[in-house]
Design a protein around this motif. Structure first.
Motif, mmCIF file in Angstrom:
data_model
loop_
_atom_site.group_PDB
_atom_site.id
_atom_site.type_symbol
_atom_site.label_atom_id
_atom_site.label_comp_id
_atom_site.label_asym_id
_atom_site.label_seq_id
_atom_site.Cartn_x
_atom_site.Cartn_y
_atom_site.Cartn_z
ATOM 1 N N ALA A 91 109.481 -19.039 29.637
ATOM 2 C CA ALA A 91 109.750 -20.425 29.254
ATOM 3 C C ALA A 91 108.414 -21.103 28.963
ATOM 4 O O ALA A 91 107.354 -20.614 29.378
ATOM 5 C CB ALA A 91 110.489 -21.163 30.365
ATOM 6 N N ILE A 92 108.498 -22.211 28.256
ATOM 7 C CA ILE A 92 107.301 -23.005 27.942
ATOM 8 C C ILE A 92 107.604 -24.459 28.271
ATOM 9 O O ILE A 92 108.701 -24.950 27.996
ATOM 10 C CB ILE A 92 106.915 -22.861 26.452
ATOM 11 C CG1 ILE A 92 106.501 -21.420 26.140
ATOM 12 C CG2 ILE A 92 105.796 -23.844 26.069
ATOM 13 C CD1 ILE A 92 106.271 -21.134 24.659
ATOM 14 N N LEU A 93 106.634 -25.131 28.848
ATOM 15 C CA LEU A 93 106.725 -26.569 29.068
ATOM 16 C C LEU A 93 105.624 -27.215 28.243
ATOM 17 O O LEU A 93 104.443 -26.958 28.465
ATOM 18 C CB LEU A 93 106.552 -26.919 30.551
ATOM 19 C CG LEU A 93 106.749 -28.396 30.888
ATOM 20 C CD1 LEU A 93 108.214 -28.814 30.678
ATOM 21 C CD2 LEU A 93 106.319 -28.664 32.324
ATOM 22 N N VAL A 94 106.022 -28.010 27.261
ATOM 23 C CA VAL A 94 105.048 -28.738 26.442
ATOM 24 C C VAL A 94 104.743 -30.034 27.183
ATOM 25 O O VAL A 94 105.660 -30.779 27.560
ATOM 26 C CB VAL A 94 105.609 -29.042 25.035
ATOM 27 C CG1 VAL A 94 104.583 -29.807 24.205
ATOM 28 C CG2 VAL A 94 106.043 -27.756 24.331
ATOM 29 N N VAL A 95 103.450 -30.291 27.412
ATOM 30 C CA VAL A 95 103.028 -31.516 28.095
ATOM 31 C C VAL A 95 102.419 -32.438 27.053
ATOM 32 O O VAL A 95 101.462 -32.076 26.366
ATOM 33 C CB VAL A 95 102.017 -31.219 29.223
ATOM 34 C CG1 VAL A 95 101.581 -32.513 29.904
ATOM 35 C CG2 VAL A 95 102.609 -30.242 30.232
ATOM 36 N N ILE A 96 102.996 -33.622 26.953
ATOM 37 C CA ILE A 96 102.552 -34.632 25.990
ATOM 38 C C ILE A 96 102.048 -35.829 26.774
ATOM 39 O O ILE A 96 102.659 -36.241 27.764
ATOM 40 C CB ILE A 96 103.720 -35.021 25.055
ATOM 41 C CG1 ILE A 96 104.167 -33.791 24.267
ATOM 42 C CG2 ILE A 96 103.317 -36.170 24.138
ATOM 43 C CD1 ILE A 96 105.439 -33.972 23.496
ATOM 44 N N MET A 97 100.924 -36.374 26.316
ATOM 45 C CA MET A 97 100.288 -37.479 27.018
ATOM 46 C C MET A 97 100.204 -38.704 26.123
ATOM 47 O O MET A 97 99.897 -38.598 24.941
ATOM 48 C CB MET A 97 98.875 -37.062 27.440
ATOM 49 C CG MET A 97 98.109 -38.123 28.197
ATOM 50 S SD MET A 97 96.345 -37.717 28.296
ATOM 51 C CE MET A 97 95.753 -38.387 26.746
ATOM 52 N N GLU A 98 100.456 -39.845 26.717
ATOM 53 C CA GLU A 98 100.248 -41.108 26.026
ATOM 54 C C GLU A 98 98.743 -41.364 25.941
ATOM 55 O O GLU A 98 98.039 -41.289 26.955
ATOM 56 C CB GLU A 98 100.924 -42.235 26.800
ATOM 57 C CG GLU A 98 100.894 -43.569 26.119
ATOM 58 C CD GLU A 98 101.624 -44.630 26.929
ATOM 59 O OE1 GLU A 98 101.085 -45.753 27.016
ATOM 60 O OE2 GLU A 98 102.704 -44.334 27.475
#
Length: 187
Positions: A91-98
């Protein structure tokens, strides 16, 4: 006064954790497992309680389509390689930051997000779930941002590749703190 060196369970966990880049077994990484880990991970320090992160989970059922779409942003001769690469983890978790409105807030948001990722990695390690934080060139690609609906005020911090594993990588020693530590001298 002499300091007694006792390793707490947390200190042992920090030293035991490894980035697991390959060699994943077939045990499925579920959305429920990842959200449970994130519930603990988000207790990272965060300036102004901004909590500047959001996540996109790519599980077993979405992985092939996801890998194909992300790989399509590469030159044709690299697409098959990148598709295989993105299909390797369970699995992959994409981490997006403000993003911050100025450099200070940008740095604070990145620091908070990095701390949250470390928390996630430690919590995952406790469950024998391997994680590696990947910052491949595609995380900076506007086409990938479009595929993932990354907003103008956001950026991708990384793809966390995840998978359960049977063999633990060997420990790699760290440079001793004494080699990197000085005391400020007035003068």
């Amino acid at each position: 006064m002499q300091v007694v060196k006792q390793q707490t369970e947390l200190a042992k966990l920090i030293r035991a954790r490894r980035s697991i880049k390959k060699g994943y077994n077939n045990k499925m990484v579920t959305e429920e497992t990842v959200t449970e880990l994130l519930e603990g991970a988000i207790w990272a320090p965060t300036h102004g309680m901004r909590q500047p992160w959001r996540f996109i989970f790519v599980g077993e059922n979405q992985k092939q389509d996801f890998a194909k779409k992300i790989a399509s942003t590469y030159p044709e001769e690299r697409q098959a390689n990148r598709e295989d690469y993105l299909n390797e983890p369970n699995a992959i978790l994409v981490v997006i930051m403000e993003e911050g409105e100025n450099q200070k807030k940008q740095d604070e948001n990145f620091g908070a997000t990095a701390c949250m990722i470390q928390n996630f990695q430690l919590l995952a390690w406790e469950q024998q779930l391997g994680v590696v934080w990947k910052t491949n060139p595609h995380i900076y690609d506007p086409n990938v941002e479009k595929i993932l609906d990354v907003q103008e005020n956001e950026r991708i911090i990384g793809f966390l590749h995840m998978g359960f594993f049977d063999e633990q990588p060997e420990k790699k020693d760290r440079i001793p703190v004494a080699d990197k530590f000085t005391t400020f001298q007035v003068g």
